[in-house]
Design a protein around this motif. Structure first.
Motif, PDB file in Angstrom:
ATOM      1  N   PRO A 156      10.457  -0.526   2.106  1.00 30.84           N
ATOM      2  CA  PRO A 156       8.708  -0.515   2.407  1.00 30.84           C
ATOM      3  C   PRO A 156       8.057   1.093   4.198  1.00 30.84           C
ATOM      4  O   PRO A 156       9.387   0.445   4.748  1.00 30.84           O
ATOM      5  N   GLN A 157       7.513   1.263   3.463  1.00 27.53           N
ATOM      6  CA  GLN A 157       6.814   2.160   4.258  1.00 27.53           C
ATOM      7  C   GLN A 157       5.557   1.835   4.755  1.00 27.53           C
ATOM      8  O   GLN A 157       5.242   1.956   5.995  1.00 27.53           O
ATOM      9  N   THR A 158       5.234   0.460   4.264  1.00 29.18           N
ATOM     10  CA  THR A 158       3.790   0.087   4.305  1.00 29.18           C
ATOM     11  C   THR A 158       3.809  -1.393   4.275  1.00 29.18           C
ATOM     12  O   THR A 158       4.686  -1.532   3.756  1.00 29.18           O
ATOM     13  N   LYS A 159       2.321  -1.822   5.742  1.00 34.07           N
ATOM     14  CA  LYS A 159       2.892  -3.614   4.474  1.00 34.07           C
ATOM     15  C   LYS A 159       1.162  -3.920   5.102  1.00 34.07           C
ATOM     16  O   LYS A 159       1.000  -3.399   5.946  1.00 34.07           O
ATOM     17  N   GLN A 191       2.007  -2.826  -1.010  1.00 35.84           N
ATOM     18  CA  GLN A 191       3.001  -1.469  -0.732  1.00 35.84           C
ATOM     19  C   GLN A 191       3.747  -1.260  -0.840  1.00 35.84           C
ATOM     20  O   GLN A 191       4.150  -0.609  -2.543  1.00 35.84           O
ATOM     21  N   TRP A 192       4.313   0.060  -0.458  1.00 38.30           N
ATOM     22  CA  TRP A 192       4.360   1.395  -0.605  1.00 38.30           C
ATOM     23  C   TRP A 192       6.006   1.927  -0.335  1.00 38.30           C
ATOM     24  O   TRP A 192       6.608   1.473   1.121  1.00 38.30           O
ATOM     25  N   GLY A 193       6.782   2.159  -0.930  1.00 39.71           N
ATOM     26  CA  GLY A 193       8.386   2.627  -0.621  1.00 39.71           C
ATOM     27  C   GLY A 193       7.562   4.831  -0.663  1.00 39.71           C
ATOM     28  O   GLY A 193       6.486   4.330  -0.283  1.00 39.71           O
ATOM     29  N   LEU A 194       8.582   5.172  -1.719  1.00 36.34           N
ATOM     30  CA  LEU A 194       8.536   6.767  -0.733  1.00 36.34           C
ATOM     31  C   LEU A 194       7.740   6.936  -1.860  1.00 36.34           C
ATOM     32  O   LEU A 194       8.766   7.749  -3.333  1.00 36.34           O
ATOM     33  N   GLY A 195       6.444   6.678  -2.375  1.00 40.51           N
ATOM     34  CA  GLY A 195       5.615   7.467  -2.987  1.00 40.51           C
ATOM     35  C   GLY A 195       5.552   6.155  -4.887  1.00 40.51           C
ATOM     36  O   GLY A 195       5.379   6.028  -5.442  1.00 40.51           O
ATOM     37  N   PHE A 196       6.469   5.204  -4.040  1.00 42.77           N
ATOM     38  CA  PHE A 196       6.517   3.908  -5.677  1.00 42.77           C
ATOM     39  C   PHE A 196       5.491   2.861  -5.177  1.00 42.77           C
ATOM     40  O   PHE A 196       5.741   2.098  -3.425  1.00 42.77           O
ATOM     41  N   ASN A 197       5.206   2.112  -6.064  1.00 41.30           N
ATOM     42  CA  ASN A 197       4.930   0.686  -5.385  1.00 41.30           C
ATOM     43  C   ASN A 197       6.354   0.011  -5.492  1.00 41.30           C
ATOM     44  O   ASN A 197       6.825   0.144  -6.042  1.00 41.30           O
TER      45      ASN A 197
END
Length: 414
Positions: free
Chosen positions: A324-327, A339-345
Motif C-alpha cells: 500500500p502506498q496510500t491510506k 487504497q493504492w499500490g503501484l498503480g493497482f487497487n
C-alpha cells in the motif's frame, strides 16, 4: 443467451453469470478467468448493441474505462522489474520537462499511486488537441500540483494515463499502446488495445449509460428491478457528496473532464476516433478472456500461442506492486478510502470489504462496472466486461458476485 464454457469445479461461476442476466442486471457481458496459468472460465452473452439487438459474440470487444489503468500499471511494473524504471526516482530522471511548477521532486511512485496532485489540467483543451498526445503532456508539464505531491492521494481519473504513459514512452521510445502490444499483449495473444486498429472497430459493443441501461435493459430482458451497487456509500450519501465533488468546480468533475474539458461529451466514447487514440487511463478496449489472461499472467506462467511460457510480473515485483502506498480519504472520489499500490487497487479500505480474495489480491475497476482482478495466493486472474454501465466506480454487485464465486471455486480445486 449464455455461451462459452467453464472447467470442472467452476460451474458455480456459470450459474452466477446466468443469474445476472436473469435478474435484468445485464444487457451484454463476458467473464473470463485463468487459474494456475490455465483458462478455466470463458463466458459471454446478451446483446452487444441494444439499438439493433446485435448479439454479443465470442470475439466482441468493449471499452473498459479505468480498468485500462491496471494494464498500464502492468507495463510500468514490468519495466521496473527489468530495471528500466526506478519507481522511487523523480519523474524528471526520465522526463526532464516535467519538473516545472513545483514538481521536481514528484516520483514515479507518486504518479502510479495518485499522489502527484495532478488530477486535472487547468484551462481549456479541445478533443482534437487531446488525441494528439503532446498537447496534454505539455500541459501537464506546466501544471502546478493541486496539493503538495506525496502528502495526499486523489484519483487521477484521466491524467494518470498520460503521466505514466509518458514515462513509459521516454524510457522505451514506444507509446504505451505500442509497448503493450509488442511486449505483453502480443506475445500472450491477448486482445487488449490502447489505440484500437480500425480493422477491429466492428467488434466493439456499444455502451449504455446508467440511465439508458435502466430502460433498454428492462425492455430487452424483462428486468423488474435493479440491485444497487456495492463498494461505496448508499444512494442518499452519494447524492449529498456529489453536490460538492461533482459540481462544475468540484474535484471529481474536473478529474473526469480532464484534460481541460475535452472529455465532457459522453458521446465521444462511442466514436471510432476516440477508440483509435491512446488515452491510457480510460480507453482500453478488450474482451474478458484477454483481461483475465493478462491478470493471470501477472501471477503465474501462461503458455503463449507460440508455445513458450510467459509471465508479466515476477513474484517479487507483485509483492512490491501490492504494497500500500496510500491510506485514508481520496481527495477526488468523495473522500472514499480507496487504497493504492503501484498503480493497482489493493484489497484494503473500501475495496477490502467486498470479499475479493486474499490480502495480496489486486487489480483495477472501470467506470460502469468492468473489472480486472488477481489473487497471487490462488494464482487466479479474472476479467469482467459489460456494456450496461452501473453507477459504481469500484466494482458493483455483478462483478463482485462473479469474482467471489470464481475465488471460491479456485480455492476448492485441487
Amino acid at each position: 443467451m449464455i455461451s462459452g464454457w467453464v472447467a470442472p469445479g467452476f460451474e458455480a461461476v456459470h450459474d452466477v453469470f446466468q443469474a445476472n442476466f436473469d435478474a435484468g442486471f445485464e444487457v451484454g457481458a463476458a467473464f473470463g478467468a485463468y487459474h494456475r496459468g490455465r483458462k478455466v472460465v470463458d463466458l459471454w452473452g446478451g446483446v452487444a448493441d441494444a439499438r439493433t439487438e446485435k448479439p454479443w459474440e465470442e470475439d466482441s470487444l468493449v471499452l473498459v474505462y479505468s480498468t485500462t489503468k491496471g494494464v498500464v500499471a502492468m507495463c510500468a511494473n514490468r519495466l521496473a522489474q527489468q530495471g528500466a524504471i526506478d519507481v522511487e526516482a523523480p519523474v524528471t530522471t526520465y522526463w526532464p520537462e516535467f519538473g516545472q511548477g513545483g514538481k521536481e521532486h514528484v516520483t514515479v511512485a507518486d504518479l502510479l499511486s495518485h499522489r502527484a496532485g495532478l488530477a486535472w489540467v487547468d484551462g481549456a483543451m479541445s478533443f482534437d488537441e487531446m488525441v494528439r498526445w503532446d498537447p496534454v503532456v505539455e500541459a501537464l508539464e506546466r501544471q502546478a500540483p493541486s496539493w503538495p505531491p506525496g502528502t495526499a492521494h486523489g484519483y487521477h481519473a484521466t491524467t494518470y494515463g498520460w503521466l505514466v504513459g509518458e514515462v513509459v514512452r521516454r524510457v522505451t521510445g514506444m507509446s504505451i499502446g505500442t509497448y503493450l502490444r509488442t511486449e505483453i499483449a502480443g506475445p500472450l495473444g491477448a486482445d487488449f488495445f490502447i489505440g484500437l486498429p480500425a480493422s477491429e472497430e466492428p467488434r466493439v459493443a456499444r455502451l449504455l449509460t446508467f440511465i439508458e441501461g435502466l430502460s433498454s435493459g428492462a425492455a430487452l430482458l424483462g428486468a423488474q428491478s435493479q440491485e444497487p451497487s456495492q463498494g461505496g456509500p448508499d444512494m442518499a450519501e452519494l447524492a449529498e457528496l456529489a453536490k460538492t465533488y461533482f459540481a462544475p468546480d468540484g474535484p471529481l468533475y474536473k478529474a473526469l473532464a480532464a484534460p481541460g474539458g475535452a472529455l465532457t461529451d459522453e458521446q465521444v466514447w462511442h466514436s471510432a476516433r476516440l477508440h483509435a487514440a491512446e488515452i491510457p487511463a480510460a480507453n482500453g478496449i478488450c474482451d474478458a478472456r484477454s483481461l483475465a489472461l493478462l491478470y493471470g499472467a501477472c501471477v503465474h506462467d501462461v503458455e503463449t500461442p507460440a508455445g513458450a511460457l510467459f509471465r508479466i510480473l515476477s513474484p517479487e515485483q507483485v509483492d512490491r506492486a501490492v504494497q500500500p502506498q496510500t491510506k485514508g480519504p481520496d481527495e477526488v472520489v468523495m473522500g472514499l478510502d480507496i487504497q493504492w499500490g503501484l498503480g493497482f487497487n489493493v484489497n484494503r479500505g473500501i475495496i477490502g470489504v467486498a470479499g475479493l480474495g486474499g490480502p495480496r489480491a489486486f487489480g483495477h475497476f472501470g467506470m460502469g462496472g468492468s473489472a480486472g482482478w488477481a489473487d497471487p495466493d490462488l494464482a487466479l486472474g479474472m476479467g469482467y466486461v459489460m456494456n450496461r454501465m452501473d453507477i459504481g466506480t469500484t466494482g458493483d454487485t455483478r462483478s463482485f458476485r462473479l469474482m467471489r464465486s470464481c475465488i471460491d471455486a479456485a480455492s476448492n480445486v485441487s
